[in-house]
Design an enzyme around this catalytic site. Structure first.
Site, PDB file in Angstrom:
ATOM      1  N   ASP A 124       3.234  -6.441   3.321  1.00 40.94           N
ATOM      2  CA  ASP A 124       2.833  -5.358   4.228  1.00 40.94           C
ATOM      3  C   ASP A 124       3.150  -5.735   5.671  1.00 40.94           C
ATOM      4  OD1 ASP A 124       1.776  -3.080   5.336  1.00 40.94           O
ATOM      5  OD2 ASP A 124      -0.310  -3.712   5.158  1.00 40.94           O
ATOM      6  N   HIS A 184       0.821  -1.221   0.000  1.00 44.63           N
ATOM      7  CA  HIS A 184       0.000   0.000   0.000  1.00 44.63           C
ATOM      8  C   HIS A 184       0.852   1.267   0.000  1.00 44.63           C
ATOM      9  CE1 HIS A 184       0.190   0.826   4.429  1.00 44.63           C
ATOM     10  NE2 HIS A 184       0.158  -0.476   4.564  1.00 44.63           N
ATOM     11  N   GLU A 242      -4.866   1.965   2.569  1.00 45.86           N
ATOM     12  CA  GLU A 242      -5.005   0.773   3.408  1.00 45.86           C
ATOM     13  C   GLU A 242      -5.200   1.185   4.868  1.00 45.86           C
ATOM     14  OE1 GLU A 242      -3.710  -2.421   6.168  1.00 45.86           O
ATOM     15  OE2 GLU A 242      -2.830  -0.474   5.931  1.00 45.86           O
ATOM     16  N   GLU A 243      -4.448   2.223   5.277  1.00 48.13           N
ATOM     17  CA  GLU A 243      -4.383   2.542   6.712  1.00 48.13           C
ATOM     18  C   GLU A 243      -5.711   2.999   7.303  1.00 48.13           C
ATOM     19  OE1 GLU A 243      -2.120   1.637   8.477  1.00 48.13           O
ATOM     20  OE2 GLU A 243      -0.208   1.703   7.452  1.00 48.13           O
ATOM     21  N   HIS A 261       3.604   2.739  12.581  1.00 56.24           N
ATOM     22  CA  HIS A 261       2.717   3.903  12.759  1.00 56.24           C
ATOM     23  C   HIS A 261       3.303   4.990  13.667  1.00 56.24           C
ATOM     24  CE1 HIS A 261      -1.053   1.192  11.854  1.00 56.24           C
ATOM     25  NE2 HIS A 261      -0.146   1.180  10.888  1.00 56.24           N
TER      26      HIS A 261
END
Ligand code: ZN
Length: 465
Positions: free
Chosen positions: A354, A280, A326-327, A424
């Site tokens: 991923d 992604h 995607e997130e 993240h």
């Protein structure tokens, strides 16, 4: 002694087994990736020239333009952008938080808003804190003990699980649904322990959802660093009357236009059988998204380049798909599957990377037992590259919507021990990706793609009789 020497000479000079075509192909793929890989250069640009690529941001658009241009340059049969509307959420000015032990006596702690959260009131939010170990504790406490307070979710990741993705799954509900659930008990806000095994000062963001909570009832949600969480918990044990203050001015805007980036090599024999490899393109905004998922993006791009560079002509159509969003929405993955379905495209294999750009260990598969047995037959080919993990299980979020009974879904599985140190957070940056590990991942993916292309999946064989 002499016999041994003679035997050694014999062993060296007479190969017992001649190298099979497959062994040669894999060797050529790994050689090319390790001596002439492009993944690291591409990642350098995505990370250091563009940076964090949150959906709907200028950086996300720059990443679309850049990767399209790079795919154009490697001589694929077709490269195109697939339109998809994505949510646009912005963090605003840096968040601020402190623990107040007595009026005027405060200690600052690092926090960040969770993706999709509402802002605090203009002047920030200050309230007493109630600590819980999970959503299930809310019911035990009841409205009396929660209303008007900030709920502090503090269940840590389980360090005994060897797959850190399993310990992540054991905690992430606090982040995803914590605010929606605490809101039902009248909480004023939530603070969530960062989903990170290590004790450090980085707050880790990530998606959250208010479910069907009306806009007026949504409460702000932020992640606190693991060290901050420990401090808050200890302070709270010493004095349950402490207050917590936090301020964030994040905001959700209307959806905006964005794109999946797709490149394709047409299959020479079965062009209607489609195999895809992807990652992604969007990322969170705190770091530059090098591991999540810049690594998967550049590895997937390099799979097609490596296969071409080695002069291998795929029998099936091979696509690289760089998914958007995607997130915080999975819109790109859903859109790709929706278009594939409406065009009645026959996808036979999908592979996603991923899980970070760390040393590859193998793959997990979401497929039939027959297809899985086929993969197990290839195990020996991967042995020289220390790829040994072939398991049944999940694949990747973006390719999930494509799932059918016949499709083979796969996910690259790198070593996961350090992934959540960066996931993240502000320290998901380029210098934490090792060039060689990244390249080994690309080669490992290209090798599996080569094998599935050459032999097909069990289902695609059945179709052809
Ligand atoms: Zn990711």
């Amino acid at each position: 002694m002499r016999t041994i020497v003679l035997m050694a000479i014999f062993l060296v000079s007479t190969p017992f087994f001649s190298q099979s075509d497959d062994e040669k192909q894999l060797r050529a793929i790994y050689d090319k990736a390790l001596t002439n890989g492009k993944a690291y250069d591409w990642l350098n640009h995505l990370s250091n020239q563009i940076g964090g690529r949150l959906s709907g941001s200028i950086q996300a658009q720059q990443a679309i333009d850049y990767t399209k241009k790079q795919l154009d340059s490697i001589g694929l049969d077709r490269v195109w952008l697939q339109p998809v509307m994505v949510p646009k959420w912005v963090r605003g000015t840096p968040e601020f938080a402190y623990i107040e032990t007595k009026p005027g006596l405060t200690t600052n702690v690092p926090i960040c808003a969770l993706g999709g959260s509402v802002a605090t009131p203009d002047g920030g939010l200050k309230a007493n804190i109630v600590e819980v170990q999970g959503i299930e504790d809310l019911e035990k406490l009841g409205k009396d003990k929660i209303a008007g307070k900030i709920v502090f979710y503090n269940r840590p990741m389980d360090p005994t699980k060897i797959s850190t993705f399993s310990s992540y799954s054991g905690c992430v509900d606090q982040r995803y649904s914590g605010a929606a659930e605490a809101g039902k008990y009248g909480a004023a806000g939530v603070i969530v322990r960062s989903v990170n095994l290590r004790l450090d000062d980085y707050p880790h963001t990530g998606s959250m959802s208010y479910g069907d909570t009306p806009v007026s009832k949504r409460i702000p949600a932020a992640a606190i660093s693991t060290k901050g969480a420990e401090l808050l918990s200890t302070t709270l044990t010493l004095n349950p009357d402490i207050k917590f203050y936090f301020k964030q001015n994040c905001k959700q805007f209307d959806d905006v236009q964005s794109y999946n980036v797709i490149g394709e090599i047409k299959g020479s024999t079965y062009p209607n059988e489609i195999m895809i490899v992807g990652g992604h393109l969007d990322s969170w905004d705190l770091g530059d998204g090098s591991h999540d998922d810049g690594a998967g993006v550049v590895q997937s791009m390099d799979v097609l380049r490596l296969i071409k560079a080695n002069g291998y002509k795929p029998k099936r159509t091979l696509r690289v798909v760089l998914f958007m969003n995607e997130e915080n929405g999975l819109r790109g993955g859903n859109k790709y599957a929706e278009v594939a379905k409406s065009k009645k495209e026959n996808h036979v294999f999908a592979l996603e990377s991923d899980a970070g750009g760390f040393t590859p260990r193998g793959f997990s598969f979401d497929c039939t037992n027959e297809n899985f047995d086929q993969v197990l037959g290839w195990e020996k080919l991967f042995e020289p590259y220390l790829i040994h993990m072939f398991v049944k299980g999940g694949s990747g979020a973006d390719i999930g919507p494509l799932k059918t009974d016949d499709l083979v879904l796969a996910g690259l599985r790198p070593d996961s021990q350090r992934y959540f140190d960066h996931h993240h957070a502000e320290n998901d940056t380029f210098e934490h990706v090792n060039k060689r590990e990244l390249e080994l991942g690309a080669a490992t993916m290209a090798s599996l793609v080569y094998l599935f292309d050459k032999y097909g999946t069990i289902t695609s064989k059945k179709i052809k009789g």
